[in-house]
Each structure stands twice: as C-alpha cells, then as structure tokens.
Design a protein around this motif. Sequence first.
Motif, PDB file in Angstrom:
ATOM      1  N   SER A 261      46.028  63.540  52.634  1.00 45.55           N
ATOM      2  CA  SER A 261      45.307  64.711  53.186  1.00 45.55           C
ATOM      3  C   SER A 261      45.125  64.609  54.696  1.00 45.55           C
TER       4      SER A 261
ATOM      5  N   VAL B  23      36.898  60.752  55.881  1.00 48.58           N
ATOM      6  CA  VAL B  23      35.475  60.945  55.591  1.00 48.58           C
ATOM      7  C   VAL B  23      34.780  59.590  55.556  1.00 48.58           C
TER       8      VAL B  23
ATOM      9  N   TYR C  39      31.149  69.711  53.125  1.00 49.23           N
ATOM     10  CA  TYR C  39      30.146  69.452  52.082  1.00 49.23           C
ATOM     11  C   TYR C  39      30.709  68.633  50.932  1.00 49.23           C
ATOM     12  N   PRO C  40      29.871  67.820  50.289  1.00 49.61           N
ATOM     13  CA  PRO C  40      30.317  67.009  49.151  1.00 49.61           C
ATOM     14  C   PRO C  40      30.854  67.867  48.000  1.00 49.61           C
TER      15      PRO C  40
ATOM     16  N   CYS D 189      32.559  64.254  57.859  1.00 51.54           N
ATOM     17  CA  CYS D 189      33.953  64.692  57.705  1.00 51.54           C
ATOM     18  C   CYS D 189      34.499  64.942  59.106  1.00 51.54           C
TER      19      CYS D 189
ATOM     20  N   GLU E 210      42.487  57.378  49.047  1.00 54.88           N
ATOM     21  CA  GLU E 210      43.419  58.243  48.309  1.00 54.88           C
ATOM     22  C   GLU E 210      44.488  57.430  47.594  1.00 54.88           C
TER      23      GLU E 210
ATOM     24  N   CYS F 166      36.329  59.840  46.693  1.00 48.65           N
ATOM     25  CA  CYS F 166      35.659  60.370  47.886  1.00 48.65           C
ATOM     26  C   CYS F 166      34.790  59.290  48.548  1.00 48.65           C
ATOM     27  N   ALA F 167      34.483  59.519  49.810  1.00 50.45           N
ATOM     28  CA  ALA F 167      33.668  58.584  50.579  1.00 50.45           C
ATOM     29  C   ALA F 167      32.274  58.407  49.960  1.00 50.45           C
ATOM     30  N   GLU F 168      31.688  59.493  49.513  1.00 50.83           N
ATOM     31  CA  GLU F 168      30.330  59.420  48.939  1.00 50.83           C
ATOM     32  C   GLU F 168      30.346  58.567  47.675  1.00 50.83           C
TER      33      GLU F 168
ATOM     34  N   PHE G  69      42.567  63.643  55.986  1.00 49.52           N
ATOM     35  CA  PHE G  69      41.188  64.120  56.130  1.00 49.52           C
ATOM     36  C   PHE G  69      40.293  62.901  55.935  1.00 49.52           C
TER      37      PHE G  69
ATOM     38  N   ASN H 137      36.783  57.658  51.991  1.00 52.85           N
ATOM     39  CA  ASN H 137      37.657  58.165  50.933  1.00 52.85           C
ATOM     40  C   ASN H 137      38.898  57.285  50.845  1.00 52.85           C
TER      41      ASN H 137
ATOM     42  N   VAL I 106      27.082  62.124  55.186  1.00 51.86           N
ATOM     43  CA  VAL I 106      28.524  62.349  55.078  1.00 51.86           C
ATOM     44  C   VAL I 106      29.072  62.856  56.405  1.00 51.86           C
TER      45      VAL I 106
HETATM   46  N1  THU Z   1      36.516  64.066  50.600  1.00 48.63           N
HETATM   47  C1  THU Z   1      35.491  63.175  50.669  1.00 48.63           C
HETATM   48  O1  THU Z   1      35.702  61.959  50.672  1.00 48.63           O
HETATM   49  N2  THU Z   1      34.230  63.656  50.739  1.00 48.63           N
HETATM   50  C2  THU Z   1      33.907  64.971  50.887  1.00 48.63           C
HETATM   51  O2  THU Z   1      32.733  65.305  51.005  1.00 48.63           O
HETATM   52  C3  THU Z   1      34.976  65.982  50.892  1.00 48.63           C
HETATM   53  C4  THU Z   1      36.327  65.488  50.569  1.00 48.63           C
HETATM   54  C5  THU Z   1      37.888  63.535  50.592  1.00 48.63           C
HETATM   55  C6  THU Z   1      38.659  63.684  49.330  1.00 48.63           C
HETATM   56  C7  THU Z   1      40.081  63.616  49.843  1.00 48.63           C
HETATM   57  O3  THU Z   1      40.454  62.259  50.039  1.00 48.63           O
HETATM   58  C8  THU Z   1      40.012  64.283  51.195  1.00 48.63           C
HETATM   59  O4  THU Z   1      38.639  64.202  51.578  1.00 48.63           O
HETATM   60  C9  THU Z   1      40.478  65.717  51.224  1.00 48.63           C
HETATM   61  O5  THU Z   1      39.873  66.454  50.265  1.00 48.63           O
END
Ligand code: THU
Length: 132
Positions: free
Chosen positions: A26, A30, A91-92, A81, A48, A57-59, A28, A46, A79
């Motif tokens: 992703s 976090v 948002y989570p 992002c 993957e 996910c990070a949380e 992305f 996070n 959190v």
């Molecule tokens: N993700 C998180 O770790 N926490 C969030 O609050 C939103 C999404 C991660 C999941 C995935 O690895 C990536 O961000 C994209 O969705």
Amino acid sequence: MMMPSDVTRLVGVAREAAPRAYSPYSEFRVGAVAITPDGDEVTGVNVENAAYPSSTCAEATAIATAVAAGARKIDTVVVACIDAVDISGAYPCGRCRQIMAEFDVDSVVVTAGDGSEVRTHTFDELLPYRFG
Ligand code: THU
C-alpha cells in the motif's frame, strides 16, 4: 484524562514509529501507540503481507504487543497515518475498533500527514452499540 502536552508528545511517538511500517504493497505507513493504565507506551506499525488479508494494522500490532507484555486494558490509542493526505482517511478500521473494544479503550487520537491536525475522540464516538 491526557493533558494536551501528553497528546502532542504521544503523536510524536506515533509519527516516529510510522516510518518503520512494513507496507510495500500500500505504501501507506501507520504508527500507533497503545497507552496502558500503568503508563506504558507500546508502539506498533502496520505489517503487510503478499497475501494481502494476512496484513496487520498498526493499532492491532501495538495492542497485541501491549497485551503480550501483560496489559489487559488500554487507556488510549494514538494513530499516525503519515501518508494520509486528509485526516478523514486516517481513522482506525472497523476490525481495529473491535480489537480496541476488547481491551476497553477510552480514547483514540488520530492524526494524518504532517501531524498538523490532531483529533481526540472518545471510544464511544468511534464504536457505539458495540459487541462485547
Ligand atoms: N492501516 C493501519 O495500520 N491503520 C489504520 O488506521 C488504517 C490502515 C494500514 C492497513 C494497511 O497496511 C494500510 O494501512 C493501507 O490500508
């Protein structure tokens, strides 16, 4: 209740963790911090997987790590992002909210991008009428 200076510092801790995300799919990143009633601050990112649904996910990582260290309640989850352009995309997810419910989270702090906007929510705002 967290002081505004605590929130600012903890957002910094979450933002510092975020570049350690393993998110080659992703791109992305976090970072999250789970704060326990003892005041422990446990970070997560996070993680993957090539099999996408096997990602975490990070949380969830932060909460699981805190639980592995003995926590049975989490007061706050912060959190960050850092790749989200807008806070509405920071948002989570629903699964993480359910994981937060299990450990009786009281409040969630969310921030995106450069961290200039920070929102604090009660957990009730994020997951009302929850299963438990
Ligand atoms: N993700 C998180 O770790 N926490 C969030 O609050 C939103 C999404 C991660 C999941 C995935 O690895 C990536 O961000 C994209 O969705």
